[in-house]
Design an enzyme around this catalytic site. Sequence first.
Site, short mmCIF file in Angstrom:
data_model
loop_
_atom_site.label_atom_id
_atom_site.label_comp_id
_atom_site.label_asym_id
_atom_site.label_seq_id
_atom_site.Cartn_x
_atom_site.Cartn_y
_atom_site.Cartn_z
CE LYS A 65 25.91 72.90 31.21
NZ LYS A 65 25.57 71.70 31.94
N GLY A 74 24.93 67.91 40.39
CA GLY A 74 24.40 66.65 40.92
C GLY A 74 24.24 66.63 42.43
N GLY A 132 22.90 71.80 40.39
CA GLY A 132 22.83 71.83 41.84
C GLY A 132 21.45 71.93 42.44
CG ASN A 135 20.77 65.48 33.57
OD1 ASN A 135 21.54 65.33 32.64
ND2 ASN A 135 19.97 64.49 33.93
CB THR A 136 21.13 65.10 39.04
OG1 THR A 136 22.31 65.12 38.23
CG2 THR A 136 21.20 63.92 39.99
#
Lengths: 66, 256
Positions: free
Chosen positions: B99, B160, B187, B208-209
Amino acid sequence: MKLMINGNETESGNNLTVSGLLEDLGIEPAGVAVEVNMNIIKKCDYERHALKDGDAVEIVNFVGGG
Amino acid sequence: MNDKLVIKGIEFKSRLWVGTGKYKDFEETARAIEASGADVVTVAVRRTNIFDSKSENLLDYIDPKKYRILPNTAGCYTMEDALRYARLARETGVSDLIKLEVIGDEKTLFPDVCATLQATEILAKEGFIVLPYINDDPVMAQRLVDAGASAVMPLAAPIGSGLGIRNPYNIKIILGQAVVPVIVDAGVGTASDVAVAMELGCDAVLLNTAIAGAGDPIAMAEAMKHAVMAGRLAYKAGRIPRKLYATASSPIEGML
């Protein structure tokens, strides 16, 4: 001899290979990658790659990330 | 019905890809990933703790035999650094996927598009399966494909930020022209954002976040799993067109 390992100056015995260094540090070779003076050392070369005084060694593994 | 995502001959079970950062501990990371149903997990390359060899390793919790490991070049601000991290990642022997992130600005974490393009070309030539993180920029997406990217990963919003898809029209344009999978990366804030991305026709969502930072990460992971499936199904089903005025659902005929 002096080695710079992951940014830390350390004192090591002479005649040390990459394999020997990982063993001294208690690090399993699987799952890490090693650079000496910015050059990646292939796993198959760990046994024979001799470290020299002043070498900068980087040992990395995976951590959490996005 | 086979509706599997395939990239360079690799077949993926899930269209939800998840990161492993920002969790409380490795145990929570493992539980959240399990609940998300994801089979691709992103990881970062960092210095090993040489003073404590007994410290726990992420891969003790995320079995590379069970999950496909997707290393990133997060934190790299130059092409040279990104190449260095990518090559180190591959040398661990876990994955040829990368990535690719080359960050251009600390505050927004938006990509440096020039460096990303150059790095994509070099890594693709070296045999990497390059998945670059980019803006929602259709021209850049095309350039990256020409340079050898195996998929493109436009951001929904800043990493994030949890803002969701800021420009669905650009994502749609990217989807319309891309000959490689399009994976929305970064996002998204909650399940509906993921569903929107999938309804647009995106091939997968990487986040992720939104899970790690949720009040209950395990529950949010499960919500994301359903959102990806619901969004994909809705996309395949074909939504009705948007209209300004009403159309009655019940017949006029037979009314008293």
